[in-house]
Design an enzyme around this catalytic site. Structure first.
Site, PDB file in Angstrom:
ATOM      1  N   SER A 164      45.604  36.169  22.194  1.00  0.00           N
ATOM      2  CA  SER A 164      46.468  36.527  22.998  1.00  0.00           C
ATOM      3  C   SER A 164      47.259  37.634  22.558  1.00  0.00           C
ATOM      4  O   SER A 164      46.704  38.162  21.512  1.00  0.00           O
ATOM      5  CB  SER A 164      47.331  35.306  23.117  1.00  0.00           C
ATOM      6  OG  SER A 164      48.214  35.150  21.795  1.00  0.00           O
ATOM      7  N   LYS A 165      48.142  37.938  23.055  1.00  0.00           N
ATOM      8  CA  LYS A 165      48.968  39.135  22.659  1.00  0.00           C
ATOM      9  C   LYS A 165      49.254  39.112  21.330  1.00  0.00           C
ATOM     10  O   LYS A 165      49.459  40.222  20.697  1.00  0.00           O
ATOM     11  CB  LYS A 165      50.301  39.453  23.676  1.00  0.00           C
ATOM     12  CG  LYS A 165      49.862  40.027  24.800  1.00  0.00           C
ATOM     13  CD  LYS A 165      51.353  40.763  25.534  1.00  0.00           C
ATOM     14  CE  LYS A 165      51.312  40.820  26.956  1.00  0.00           C
ATOM     15  NZ  LYS A 165      52.134  39.950  27.668  1.00  0.00           N
ATOM     16  N   ARG A 166      49.724  38.089  20.765  1.00  0.00           N
ATOM     17  CA  ARG A 166      49.899  38.030  19.294  1.00  0.00           C
ATOM     18  C   ARG A 166      48.795  38.440  18.400  1.00  0.00           C
ATOM     19  O   ARG A 166      49.383  38.837  17.268  1.00  0.00           O
ATOM     20  CB  ARG A 166      49.966  36.422  19.212  1.00  0.00           C
ATOM     21  CG  ARG A 166      51.172  35.920  18.429  1.00  0.00           C
ATOM     22  CD  ARG A 166      51.336  34.222  18.630  1.00  0.00           C
ATOM     23  NE  ARG A 166      49.946  33.475  18.981  1.00  0.00           N
ATOM     24  CZ  ARG A 166      49.025  33.055  18.147  1.00  0.00           C
ATOM     25  NH1 ARG A 166      49.265  33.554  16.727  1.00  0.00           N
ATOM     26  NH2 ARG A 166      47.915  32.398  18.376  1.00  0.00           N
ATOM     27  N   GLY A 217      47.071  41.216  19.125  1.00  0.00           N
ATOM     28  CA  GLY A 217      47.157  42.507  19.170  1.00  0.00           C
ATOM     29  C   GLY A 217      46.548  42.886  20.697  1.00  0.00           C
ATOM     30  O   GLY A 217      46.984  42.146  21.673  1.00  0.00           O
TER      31      GLY A 217
END
Ligand code: GLU
Length: 501
Positions: free
Chosen positions: A254-256, A258
């Protein structure tokens, strides 16, 4: 329906950016089509009117094209099974729903939301699977017709057979779902909106899809879809469910973790061929080897669904960067120049590309040749070349590491000798001249190696390590006369400023 060729599709919902997971799905479908000489179809699944946006569709298409994927049938391309946007196929779905109702394969469900919720709560309390009881199955055709005619609202449900639902998955083998876990699925909501499982099946069948290749988040939908094929008497395609992509902590990517959108990788200066190569390896490997670099043509040649692994793939940013470095080196310098320019323009280091003189472009080409080997992504170039555009001798002297080097007697002697030569020389400094000066200074001062070169490098660049002098000197000398937004200081200007700082 005769299936003579492989037909695969990518069916994105235009509800956001294209991310690596879906991009890999698109790529694998494309590779299968190109490997087999079949057809690749793009279908836009935009029945969720609340979340679907035209701009997302546009961006999706742009991202797919940027990756180098092309399709044989699709919204703009057209084709024999169009339209290729689900929002334009509602009549088709309606016709098929009527057929199923007529044939008794589907039935109207008049249960209200409250009734269904009460059923669900009861199932939870009794520790039973939360599936629909099938209450409305028993309503007679005439009652059903009468209630519908009187305006009572209803959903349409598929009558699911009393047998386990199985399908063959190329990646996972035989997959079976016990019948109790699959209730009679809704095909059309009471609002009249057909659901994903239904429209996807109607479309895949009518578009004569032979292989459904998609993310494994859809695996639990597949038995329902198989039941829909069977209700219509349509041949069931092959399925291949691709494993989830994980981050380094083995949680779903996920965006977490990167950047994950294709657009963000492009913005960073990742080349499409690097990303395609990387995505191909994310769950697939060529036969009998540990080879890691593949051009798109090689991928087309090598790719087989049978070699796709069922275990989750971990997204490795370092490996992507490594591949990007590899492709940056191979890329045509003119192309890299075009791609790198905007990063400098945005920072105010270069004039607008279209307006720039050829001399500037030539010089910039040399700059790229010098710094490209030391970056993973094009976005890192301005930072690497920063000292060319903004030379800060005071900061260079103040740096602790530099101060230690400059404080020695040898460094002082070297710098003085170097400055003296620069000052008395007329015209540009060439690499040859520089070399002969350094040799002279070496004999005159007795300094050698780091002692000799570090002080000079600090005086010219602000740091004791950096690119080769042979390439650096021409860049400074040729950059100086150019009309750039930030004046490039020549060797002489640098030395003067450094000494007086
Ligand atoms: N629109 C669905 C998605 O984006 C497609 C799933 C499928 O390929 O069947 O997840």
């Amino acid at each position: 329906m005769q299936k003579t060729e492989t037909r695969v599709r990518f069916a994105p919902s235009p509800t956001g950016l294209l991310h690596v997971g879906n991009a890999r799905t698109a790529l694998y479908n494309w590779l299968v089509a190109r490997h087999t000489g079949g057809k690749f179809i793009l279908r836009i699944e935009d029945t969720d009117v609340e979340r679907s946006r035209e701009e997302h569709e546009r961006q999706l298409i742009e991202d797919l094209r940027w990756l180098g994927l092309d399709w044989d049938e699709g919204p703009e391309t057209g084709g024999p099974h169009g339209p290729y946007r689900q929002s334009e196929r509602l009549d088709i779905y309606r016709k098929h729903t009527d057929q199923l109702l007529r044939e008794g394969k589907a039935y109207r469900c008049f249960c209200t939301t409250e009734e269904l919720e009460a059923e669900r709560q009861k199932a939870i309390a009794e520790h039973r699977p939360q599936v629909y009881s099938g209450k409305c199955r028993a309503i007679s055709q005439s009652d059903s017709d009468a209630r519908a005619a009187s305006g009572e609202s209803f959903a349409v449900r598929l009558r699911i057979p009393e047998k386990p639902l199985r399908f063959h998955d190329i990646v996972r083998g035989e997959v079976e779902f016990p019948n109790e876990t699959v209730s009679d699925p809704i095909l059309v909501r009471s609002s009249g909106v057909p659901v994903y499982n239904y429209v996807v099946t109607v479309d895949d069948a009518l578009m004569e899809i032979t292989h459904v290749i998609r993310g494994d988040d859809h695996i639990s939908n597949t038995p329902k879809q198989v039941a829909i094929y069977e209700a219509f008497g349509w041949p069931v395609p092959e399925f291949a469910h691709l494993s989830t992509i994980l981050g380094s902590d083995r949680e779903r990517l996920s965006k977490r973790h990167g950047a994950t959108s294709i657009a963000s990788f492009r913005e960073m200066g990742i080349l499409p061929e690097a990303l395609v190569n990387y995505l191909a390896l994310l769950g697939w490997g060529a036969e009998g080897g540990t080879r890691e670099t593949f051009t798109p043509e090689e991928l087309i040649h090598e790719f087989k669904l049978e070699r796709v692994t069922a275990s989750p793939a971990v997204f490795d940013f370092d490996k992507l960067h490594w591949l990007n470095r590899h492709y940056l080196k191979l890329a045509d310098p003119a192309r890299v120049l075009d791609l790198a320019w905007p990063y400098f323009e945005k920072k105010g280091l270069l004039p607008a590309h279209t307006a720039a003189e050829k001399k500037i472009a030539d010089w910039f080409g040399k700059l790229i040749a010098l710094f490209l080997p030391s970056v993973d992504r094009l976005e890192q170039l301005p930072e690497k070349a920063q000292f060319l555009f903004h030379f800060d001798p005071a900061a260079a002297k103040a740096s602790e590491e530099n101060a230690v080097i400059l404080a020695t007697e040898a460094a002082q002697k070297v710098l003085a000798a170097f400055a003296q030569r620069v000052r008395t020389h007329q015209g540009a400094v060439t690499p040859e001249l520089f070399k002969s000066w350094m040799n002279e200074i070496k004999s005159a001062t007795g300094a050698k190696g780091k002692e000799l070169f570090h002080p000079v490098r600090i005086a010219l660049t602000g740091a004791h390590s950096g690119p080769e002098f042979d390439k650096l000197i021409p860049l400074l000398e040729e950059g100086s006369p150019l009309a750039l937004p930030a004046h490039i200081l020549s060797v002489r200007e640098r030395v003067e400023q450094f000494i007086s700082a």
